[in-house]
Design a protein around this motif. Structure first.
Motif, PDB file in Angstrom:
ATOM      1  N   LEU A 155       4.634 -17.438  29.928  1.00 19.45           N
ATOM      2  CA  LEU A 155       5.169 -18.469  29.035  1.00 19.45           C
ATOM      3  C   LEU A 155       6.687 -18.407  28.920  1.00 19.45           C
ATOM      4  N   TYR A 156       7.226 -17.230  28.638  1.00 17.02           N
ATOM      5  CA  TYR A 156       8.655 -17.119  28.347  1.00 17.02           C
ATOM      6  C   TYR A 156       9.508 -16.749  29.553  1.00 17.02           C
ATOM      7  N   GLY A 157       8.931 -15.999  30.478  1.00 20.89           N
ATOM      8  CA  GLY A 157       9.711 -15.412  31.557  1.00 20.89           C
ATOM      9  C   GLY A 157      10.137 -14.002  31.190  1.00 20.89           C
ATOM     10  N   ALA A 158      10.189 -13.117  32.177  1.00 23.03           N
ATOM     11  CA  ALA A 158      10.531 -11.714  31.914  1.00 23.03           C
ATOM     12  C   ALA A 158      11.941 -11.553  31.371  1.00 23.03           C
ATOM     13  N   ASP A 159      12.824 -12.503  31.658  1.00 17.53           N
ATOM     14  CA  ASP A 159      14.212 -12.379  31.199  1.00 17.53           C
ATOM     15  C   ASP A 159      14.368 -12.674  29.719  1.00 17.53           C
ATOM     16  N   ARG A 160      13.267 -12.959  29.023  1.00 16.58           N
ATOM     17  CA  ARG A 160      13.289 -13.133  27.569  1.00 16.58           C
ATOM     18  C   ARG A 160      12.473 -12.056  26.866  1.00 16.58           C
ATOM     19  N   LEU A 161      11.983 -11.096  27.631  1.00 14.79           N
ATOM     20  CA  LEU A 161      11.084 -10.088  27.079  1.00 14.79           C
ATOM     21  C   LEU A 161      11.713  -8.706  27.136  1.00 14.79           C
ATOM     22  N   MET A 162      11.375  -7.889  26.120  1.00 14.37           N
ATOM     23  CA  MET A 162      11.914  -6.542  26.001  1.00 14.37           C
ATOM     24  C   MET A 162      10.815  -5.590  25.539  1.00 14.37           C
ATOM     25  N   LEU A 163      10.987  -4.330  25.842  1.00 17.45           N
ATOM     26  CA  LEU A 163      10.080  -3.320  25.325  1.00 17.45           C
ATOM     27  C   LEU A 163      10.236  -3.210  23.806  1.00 17.45           C
ATOM     28  N   GLY A 164       9.179  -2.754  23.143  1.00 19.43           N
ATOM     29  CA  GLY A 164       9.231  -2.499  21.711  1.00 19.43           C
ATOM     30  C   GLY A 164       8.083  -1.593  21.327  1.00 19.43           C
ATOM     31  N   SER A 165       8.338  -0.670  20.420  1.00 19.34           N
ATOM     32  CA  SER A 165       7.306   0.303  20.038  1.00 19.34           C
ATOM     33  C   SER A 165       6.790   0.116  18.617  1.00 19.34           C
ATOM     34  N   ASP A 166       7.645  -0.342  17.702  1.00 18.63           N
ATOM     35  CA  ASP A 166       7.379  -0.348  16.259  1.00 18.63           C
ATOM     36  C   ASP A 166       7.288   1.078  15.709  1.00 18.63           C
ATOM     37  N   TYR A 167       7.993   2.000  16.376  1.00 21.11           N
ATOM     38  CA  TYR A 167       8.086   3.376  15.887  1.00 21.11           C
ATOM     39  C   TYR A 167       8.803   3.391  14.536  1.00 21.11           C
ATOM     40  N   PRO A 168       8.417   4.206  13.574  1.00 17.80           N
ATOM     41  CA  PRO A 168       7.408   5.264  13.634  1.00 17.80           C
ATOM     42  C   PRO A 168       6.019   4.841  13.204  1.00 17.80           C
ATOM     43  N   ILE A 169       5.837   3.556  12.921  1.00 21.88           N
ATOM     44  CA  ILE A 169       4.516   3.083  12.499  1.00 21.88           C
ATOM     45  C   ILE A 169       3.524   3.245  13.641  1.00 21.88           C
ATOM     46  N   PHE A 170       3.959   2.878  14.845  1.00 15.42           N
ATOM     47  CA  PHE A 170       3.191   3.136  16.067  1.00 15.42           C
ATOM     48  C   PHE A 170       4.028   4.071  16.940  1.00 15.42           C
ATOM     49  N   GLY A 186       0.818  -1.202   0.000  1.00 13.82           N
ATOM     50  CA  GLY A 186       0.000   0.000   0.000  1.00 13.82           C
ATOM     51  C   GLY A 186       0.849   1.247   0.000  1.00 13.82           C
ATOM     52  N   GLU A 187       0.248   2.338   0.470  1.00 14.13           N
ATOM     53  CA  GLU A 187       0.882   3.643   0.411  1.00 14.13           C
ATOM     54  C   GLU A 187       0.631   4.378   1.720  1.00 14.13           C
ATOM     55  N   PHE A 188       1.634   5.092   2.216  1.00 15.19           N
ATOM     56  CA  PHE A 188       1.444   5.862   3.436  1.00 15.19           C
ATOM     57  C   PHE A 188       2.277   7.132   3.370  1.00 15.19           C
ATOM     58  N   GLU A 189       1.877   8.117   4.182  1.00 12.26           N
ATOM     59  CA  GLU A 189       2.588   9.388   4.200  1.00 12.26           C
ATOM     60  C   GLU A 189       3.932   9.216   4.890  1.00 12.26           C
ATOM     61  N   PHE A 190       4.966   9.673   4.232  1.00  9.04           N
ATOM     62  CA  PHE A 190       6.338   9.487   4.690  1.00  9.04           C
ATOM     63  C   PHE A 190       6.788  10.753   5.412  1.00  9.04           C
ATOM     64  N   THR A 191       6.493  10.824   6.693  1.00  8.53           N
ATOM     65  CA  THR A 191       6.813  12.001   7.488  1.00  8.53           C
ATOM     66  C   THR A 191       8.261  11.966   7.971  1.00  8.53           C
ATOM     67  N   ASP A 192       8.672  13.037   8.636  1.00  8.35           N
ATOM     68  CA  ASP A 192      10.032  13.117   9.160  1.00  8.35           C
ATOM     69  C   ASP A 192      10.322  12.025  10.186  1.00  8.35           C
TER      70      ASP A 192
END
Length: 342
Positions: free
Chosen positions: A282-297, A47-53
């Motif tokens: 399921l995994y334990g906190a020692d296998r988990l990390m923060l993530g944003s998917d910026y700049p999409i989210f 698809g197509e999306f606006e490509f901002t800064d």
């Protein structure tokens, strides 16, 4: 990254580092075009999306990151865009330039921005040489690969030379939704496309690739590679009991190896507290990390997913930075051992 408490975003994307100019010069997907009202538009595979800064100016993201309290962010080559699938004679130099820029950016931001590089997948020899350069010379932690290569054991085998090269100096690999070289786009759903593709099918795909890795010999054959599966491993935190039940009833002598899921790493990009709670179980906190998917989210994953989650204080201290810190420390030690021959 130091031992002082941090907040590390381990899933974001960056379209700068020379890629802007490359995409502006193209006329076939993926490429950039200017809309009649002057807005810059990304014409992507789906698809197509606006490509901002936000997509190409690292300073915009860095300012937002600091304002929200995030201290570090992992920028990745824009894997879902399909740039790394283009013919190597068209894209290899641009990818190399981008990777060098990422390494430079880490120094310029005093380590606040860390990078996962891309490789020109249409030429396996060049891809192998680039992953060695990425780890040995640039010191970047690793690369991002299209997850469609991990939909099955046979498909993953096509990347065996690249995995062997990645294993040499130790390498972090994010398995991110994306096509293989010369792979056609799948048929689009008849309706509700954004939800069916970007939520239901994407989460199912993440589960499939995690299964491919843990049900193969990759973890043993490539012990110096750390695999990151995005979006908390897809649907796995919610269906693993059914998977275990299937094995128990249909192949009782071969129970499902649930414990091997703890040999991968996962980020919580675009998900929330309820999903994070299930993943910790399921995994334990020692296998988990923060993530944003910026700049999409653009949600702050710490405030959006972790703070409201019903988790122990220890888990809430582990997920923001300790898991990522341990991961990078391990990778740096592997690289230093190889560099110094000890």
């Amino acid at each position: 990254m130091t031992d002082i408490a941090q907040r590390v975003d381990m899933h974001s994307h960056f379209y700068g580092g020379g890629l802007l100019e490359t995409l502006m010069s193209r006329t076939e997907r993926p490429y950039l075009r200017t809309r009649e009202d002057g807005a810059l538009m990304m014409v992507a595979m789906n698809g197509e999306f606006e490509f901002t800064d936000h997509y190409h100016d690292y300073r915009v993201g860095l300012n937002l990151m600091k304002a929200s309290g995030l201290t570090h962010r992992l920028l990745t080559f824009p894997g879902a865009l399909g740039v790394e699938l283009l013919p190597a004679n068209e894209i290899a130099e641009a990818i190399s330039t981008y990777n060098s820029f990422l390494a430079q950016l880490t120094g310029e931001t005093d380590g606040a921005l860390i990078g996962l590089a891309g490789v020109p997948l249409a030429d396996m020899d060049l891809a192998c040489a680039e992953v060695i350069r990425i780890r040995r010379d640039l010191g970047l932690p690793g690369i991002i690969l299209p997850s469609n290569y991990f939909n099955s054991l046979t498909e993953a085998d096509a990347l065996r030379p690249l995995l062997q090269a990645a294993n040499e100096y130790g390498c972090h690999i994010m398995l991110h939704p994306g096509l293989k070289v010369d792979e056609d786009l799948p048929p689009r759903p008849a309706d509700n496309v954004q939800y069916r593709l970007s939520a239901v099918e994407l989460q199912s795909s993440a589960s499939q690739i995690a299964l491919t890795v843990i049900l193969s010999d990759m973890l043993e054959e490539f012990p110096n590679i750390t695999f990151q599966v995005v979006n908390l491993g897809g649907t796995l935190p919610f269906i693993f009991e059914r998977i275990e039940s299937i094995a128990r009833h249909r192949s009782p002598d071969e129970p499902f190896p649930t414990d091997r899921l703890r040999r991968l790493w996962y980020d919580c990009a675009s998900l929330g507290p309820r999903a994070l709670e299930a993943a910790v179980q399921l995994y334990g906190a020692d296998r988990l990390m923060l993530g944003s998917d910026y700049p999409i989210f653009k949600d702050d994953p710490y405030a959006h997913a972790l703070v409201p989650a019903n988790l122990s204080q220890a888990d809430k201290e582990q997920i923001p930075w300790k898991t990522a810190h341990g991961l990078f420390t391990k990778l740096d030690a592997l690289r230093q051992t190889k560099l110094h021959g000890s």
